[in-house]
Write a protein that holds these residues in place. Structure first.
Motif, mmCIF file in Angstrom:
data_model
loop_
_atom_site.group_PDB
_atom_site.id
_atom_site.type_symbol
_atom_site.label_atom_id
_atom_site.label_comp_id
_atom_site.label_asym_id
_atom_site.label_seq_id
_atom_site.Cartn_x
_atom_site.Cartn_y
_atom_site.Cartn_z
ATOM 1 N N LYS A 59 39.099 52.389 46.735
ATOM 2 C CA LYS A 59 38.675 52.724 45.375
ATOM 3 C C LYS A 59 39.855 53.223 44.536
ATOM 4 O O LYS A 59 40.805 53.804 45.053
ATOM 5 N N ARG A 60 39.728 53.014 43.221
ATOM 6 C CA ARG A 60 40.794 53.399 42.293
ATOM 7 C C ARG A 60 41.209 54.870 42.453
ATOM 8 O O ARG A 60 42.388 55.181 42.551
ATOM 9 N N ASP A 61 40.219 55.773 42.488
ATOM 10 C CA ASP A 61 40.535 57.200 42.554
ATOM 11 C C ASP A 61 41.291 57.562 43.824
ATOM 12 O O ASP A 61 42.209 58.382 43.806
ATOM 13 N N GLN A 62 40.860 56.955 44.909
ATOM 14 C CA GLN A 62 41.509 57.204 46.202
ATOM 15 C C GLN A 62 42.960 56.698 46.184
ATOM 16 O O GLN A 62 43.882 57.388 46.621
ATOM 17 N N ALA A 63 43.148 55.493 45.645
ATOM 18 C CA ALA A 63 44.487 54.906 45.561
ATOM 19 C C ALA A 63 45.385 55.757 44.654
ATOM 20 O O ALA A 63 46.538 56.053 44.996
ATOM 21 N N LEU A 64 44.841 56.191 43.527
ATOM 22 C CA LEU A 64 45.637 57.006 42.602
ATOM 23 C C LEU A 64 46.042 58.338 43.228
ATOM 24 O O LEU A 64 47.156 58.821 43.020
ATOM 25 N N ALA A 65 45.115 58.920 43.999
ATOM 26 C CA ALA A 65 45.432 60.198 44.658
ATOM 27 C C ALA A 65 46.583 60.019 45.650
ATOM 28 O O ALA A 65 47.452 60.894 45.772
ATOM 29 N N ILE A 66 46.605 58.887 46.330
ATOM 30 C CA ILE A 66 47.684 58.632 47.306
ATOM 31 C C ILE A 66 49.027 58.462 46.595
ATOM 32 O O ILE A 66 50.033 59.046 47.006
ATOM 33 N N VAL A 67 49.067 57.670 45.532
ATOM 34 C CA VAL A 67 50.368 57.450 44.875
ATOM 35 C C VAL A 67 50.842 58.675 44.093
ATOM 36 O O VAL A 67 52.043 58.898 43.984
ATOM 37 N N LYS A 68 49.902 59.464 43.592
ATOM 38 C CA LYS A 68 50.283 60.638 42.795
ATOM 39 C C LYS A 68 51.232 61.546 43.578
ATOM 40 O O LYS A 68 52.165 62.121 43.028
ATOM 41 N N GLU A 69 50.984 61.642 44.866
ATOM 42 C CA GLU A 69 51.828 62.482 45.722
ATOM 43 C C GLU A 69 53.246 61.945 45.880
ATOM 44 O O GLU A 69 54.152 62.672 46.275
ATOM 45 N N GLN A 70 53.409 60.661 45.623
ATOM 46 C CA GLN A 70 54.704 60.015 45.828
ATOM 47 C C GLN A 70 55.567 59.985 44.571
ATOM 48 O O GLN A 70 56.750 59.650 44.640
ATOM 49 N N LEU A 71 54.946 60.284 43.422
ATOM 50 C CA LEU A 71 55.607 60.001 42.146
ATOM 51 C C LEU A 71 55.789 61.240 41.281
ATOM 52 O O LEU A 71 55.091 62.238 41.450
#
Ligand SMILES: [Fe+2]
Ligand SMILES: [Fe+2]
Length: 190
Positions: free
Chosen positions: A2-14
Protein backbone atom coordinates in the motif's frame (compact mmCIF):
# COMPACT_ATOMS: atom_id res chain seq x y z
CA UNK A 1 2.26 -2.89 -0.98
CA UNK A 2 0.00 0.00 0.00
CA UNK A 3 1.00 3.60 -0.66
CA UNK A 4 1.18 4.57 3.03
CA UNK A 5 3.32 1.59 3.90
CA UNK A 6 5.70 2.26 0.99
CA UNK A 7 5.96 5.95 1.88
CA UNK A 8 6.73 5.13 5.51
CA UNK A 9 9.60 2.89 4.38
CA UNK A 10 11.20 5.45 2.06
CA UNK A 11 10.69 8.36 4.46
CA UNK A 12 13.29 6.81 6.74
CA UNK A 13 15.80 6.72 3.91
CA UNK A 14 15.40 10.28 2.66
CA UNK A 15 15.76 13.92 3.63
CA UNK A 16 12.56 15.96 3.88
CA UNK A 17 13.34 17.65 0.56
CA UNK A 18 13.93 14.35 -1.22
CA UNK A 19 10.79 12.91 0.35
CA UNK A 20 8.72 15.78 -1.08
CA UNK A 21 10.37 15.13 -4.46
CA UNK A 22 9.49 11.44 -4.12
CA UNK A 23 5.80 12.19 -3.58
CA UNK A 24 5.93 14.47 -6.63
CA UNK A 25 7.45 11.68 -8.72
CA UNK A 26 4.93 9.08 -7.49
CA UNK A 27 1.94 11.36 -8.20
CA UNK A 28 3.31 12.36 -11.61
CA UNK A 29 4.00 8.70 -12.46
CA UNK A 30 0.38 7.84 -11.60
CA UNK A 31 -0.92 10.57 -13.92
CA UNK A 32 1.37 9.46 -16.74
CA UNK A 33 0.35 5.83 -16.25
CA UNK A 34 -3.33 6.80 -16.48
CA UNK A 35 -2.65 8.92 -19.56
CA UNK A 36 -0.57 6.33 -21.40
CA UNK A 37 -2.22 3.11 -20.28
CA UNK A 38 0.38 1.65 -17.94
CA UNK A 39 -0.18 -0.14 -14.64
CA UNK A 40 -1.00 2.64 -12.18
CA UNK A 41 -0.09 0.71 -9.01
CA UNK A 42 3.31 -0.25 -10.40
CA UNK A 43 3.98 3.32 -11.54
CA UNK A 44 3.16 4.61 -8.07
CA UNK A 45 5.29 2.00 -6.32
CA UNK A 46 8.28 2.61 -8.61
CA UNK A 47 7.88 6.37 -8.12
CA UNK A 48 7.83 5.99 -4.35
CA UNK A 49 10.93 3.77 -4.26
CA UNK A 50 12.95 5.28 -7.14
CA UNK A 51 15.36 7.28 -4.93
CA UNK A 52 15.47 4.76 -2.08
CA UNK A 53 19.30 4.52 -2.17
CA UNK A 54 19.97 8.22 -2.81
CA UNK A 55 21.66 8.79 0.55
CA UNK A 56 23.59 5.56 0.93
CA UNK A 57 27.30 6.13 1.51
CA UNK A 58 29.35 6.07 -1.68
CA UNK A 59 31.48 3.20 -0.40
CA UNK A 60 28.45 1.05 0.37
CA UNK A 61 27.13 1.67 -3.15
CA UNK A 62 30.51 0.89 -4.69
CA UNK A 63 30.68 -2.38 -2.77
CA UNK A 64 27.18 -3.43 -3.88
CA UNK A 65 28.00 -2.64 -7.51
CA UNK A 66 31.11 -4.83 -7.32
CA UNK A 67 29.59 -7.69 -5.29
CA UNK A 68 26.40 -7.85 -7.33
CA UNK A 69 28.37 -7.68 -10.57
CA UNK A 70 26.46 -4.71 -11.90
CA UNK A 71 27.69 -2.92 -15.04
CA UNK A 72 31.41 -2.36 -14.43
CA UNK A 73 31.41 0.91 -16.34
CA UNK A 74 29.18 2.44 -13.64
CA UNK A 75 32.19 2.86 -11.39
CA UNK A 76 34.01 5.05 -13.89
CA UNK A 77 31.01 7.39 -14.09
CA UNK A 78 29.75 9.91 -11.55
CA UNK A 79 28.49 8.31 -8.32
CA UNK A 80 25.24 10.27 -8.77
CA UNK A 81 24.29 7.47 -11.19
CA UNK A 82 24.89 4.68 -8.68
CA UNK A 83 21.79 5.13 -6.52
CA UNK A 84 19.52 3.84 -9.31
CA UNK A 85 20.89 0.30 -9.79
CA UNK A 86 21.83 0.07 -6.10
CA UNK A 87 18.30 1.21 -5.21
CA UNK A 88 16.74 -1.49 -7.40
CA UNK A 89 18.86 -4.05 -5.55
CA UNK A 90 18.17 -2.70 -2.06
CA UNK A 91 14.40 -2.30 -2.40
CA UNK A 92 14.26 -5.96 -3.32
CA UNK A 93 16.47 -6.98 -0.44
CA UNK A 94 15.25 -4.59 2.27
CA UNK A 95 11.67 -3.69 1.30
CA UNK A 96 10.71 -6.97 -0.36
CA UNK A 97 9.76 -5.44 -3.71
CA UNK A 98 9.88 -8.33 -6.18
CA UNK A 99 8.05 -6.99 -9.20
CA UNK A 100 10.50 -7.07 -12.13
CA UNK A 101 8.86 -4.17 -13.95
CA UNK A 102 8.97 -1.98 -10.86
CA UNK A 103 12.60 -2.91 -10.22
CA UNK A 104 13.71 -2.13 -13.77
CA UNK A 105 11.90 1.23 -13.65
CA UNK A 106 13.96 2.05 -10.55
CA UNK A 107 17.14 0.67 -12.13
CA UNK A 108 16.92 2.87 -15.25
CA UNK A 109 15.31 5.99 -13.80
CA UNK A 110 18.46 8.11 -14.04
CA UNK A 111 20.13 6.96 -17.26
CA UNK A 112 17.39 5.42 -19.38
CA UNK A 113 18.47 2.68 -21.79
CA UNK A 114 17.66 1.38 -25.27
CA UNK A 115 14.30 -0.40 -25.55
CA UNK A 116 12.82 1.21 -22.45
CA UNK A 117 9.56 -0.29 -21.21
CA UNK A 118 6.56 1.98 -20.82
CA UNK A 119 6.93 1.90 -17.05
CA UNK A 120 10.63 2.80 -17.29
CA UNK A 121 9.79 5.78 -19.50
CA UNK A 122 7.07 6.91 -17.09
CA UNK A 123 9.30 6.86 -14.02
CA UNK A 124 12.21 8.45 -15.90
CA UNK A 125 9.93 11.23 -17.11
CA UNK A 126 8.13 11.68 -13.79
CA UNK A 127 11.52 12.14 -12.11
CA UNK A 128 12.31 14.86 -14.64
CA UNK A 129 9.02 16.82 -14.63
CA UNK A 130 7.55 16.40 -11.13
CA UNK A 131 6.16 19.74 -9.88
CA UNK A 132 9.18 20.51 -7.66
CA UNK A 133 11.62 20.48 -10.60
CA UNK A 134 12.75 23.91 -11.74
CA UNK A 135 15.37 24.00 -14.44
CA UNK A 136 15.58 25.41 -17.96
CA UNK A 137 13.48 23.46 -20.42
CA UNK A 138 11.40 21.58 -17.87
CA UNK A 139 8.16 23.39 -18.79
CA UNK A 140 8.59 22.42 -22.44
CA UNK A 141 8.98 18.78 -21.44
CA UNK A 142 5.88 19.06 -19.20
CA UNK A 143 3.87 20.28 -22.18
CA UNK A 144 5.13 17.51 -24.46
CA UNK A 145 4.38 14.95 -21.74
CA UNK A 146 0.70 15.80 -22.10
CA UNK A 147 0.71 14.59 -25.70
CA UNK A 148 3.44 12.05 -26.45
CA UNK A 149 5.37 9.87 -24.01
CA UNK A 150 8.29 9.04 -26.32
CA UNK A 151 8.70 12.63 -27.48
CA UNK A 152 8.76 13.82 -23.89
CA UNK A 153 11.40 11.23 -22.95
CA UNK A 154 13.52 12.27 -25.95
CA UNK A 155 13.19 15.93 -24.96
CA UNK A 156 14.30 15.13 -21.40
CA UNK A 157 17.23 13.03 -22.69
CA UNK A 158 18.25 15.80 -25.11
CA UNK A 159 18.21 18.40 -22.33
CA UNK A 160 20.20 16.10 -20.07
CA UNK A 161 22.81 15.34 -22.72
CA UNK A 162 23.12 19.03 -23.69
CA UNK A 163 23.49 20.02 -20.05
CA UNK A 164 26.18 17.41 -19.39
CA UNK A 165 28.08 18.42 -22.51
CA UNK A 166 27.93 22.09 -21.55
CA UNK A 167 29.54 21.15 -18.23
CA UNK A 168 32.26 19.09 -19.94
CA UNK A 169 30.80 16.07 -18.12
CA UNK A 170 30.77 12.52 -19.44
CA UNK A 171 27.56 10.92 -20.68
CA UNK A 172 26.66 7.42 -19.56
CA UNK A 173 26.32 5.14 -22.62
CA UNK A 174 22.79 3.97 -21.74
CA UNK A 175 21.62 7.59 -21.93
CA UNK A 176 22.93 7.87 -25.49
CA UNK A 177 21.42 4.47 -26.35
CA UNK A 178 18.05 5.60 -24.99
CA UNK A 179 18.20 8.76 -27.06
CA UNK A 180 19.28 7.00 -30.27
CA UNK A 181 16.69 4.28 -29.86
CA UNK A 182 13.75 6.67 -29.51
CA UNK A 183 14.96 9.06 -32.22
CA UNK A 184 15.46 6.16 -34.64
CA UNK A 185 11.97 4.85 -33.91
CA UNK A 186 10.58 8.29 -34.67
CA UNK A 187 12.45 8.44 -37.99
CA UNK A 188 11.14 4.99 -38.95
CA UNK A 189 7.58 6.13 -38.22
CA UNK A 190 7.90 9.06 -40.59
FE1 LIG B 1 17.27 9.42 -8.65
FE1 LIG C 1 14.45 11.35 -8.18
Amino acid sequence: MKRDQALAIVKEQLTEKRYVHTIGVADTAVKLAERYGANVEKAELAGIFHDYAKFRPKEEMRQIIVEQQMAKELLSFHHELWHAPVGAYLVQKEAGIQDKEVLSAILYHTTGRAQMTKLEKIVFLADYIEPGRKFPGVDDVRQIAKKDLDEAVVAALRNTINFLMSKNATIYPDTVYAYNDLVQKKILEE
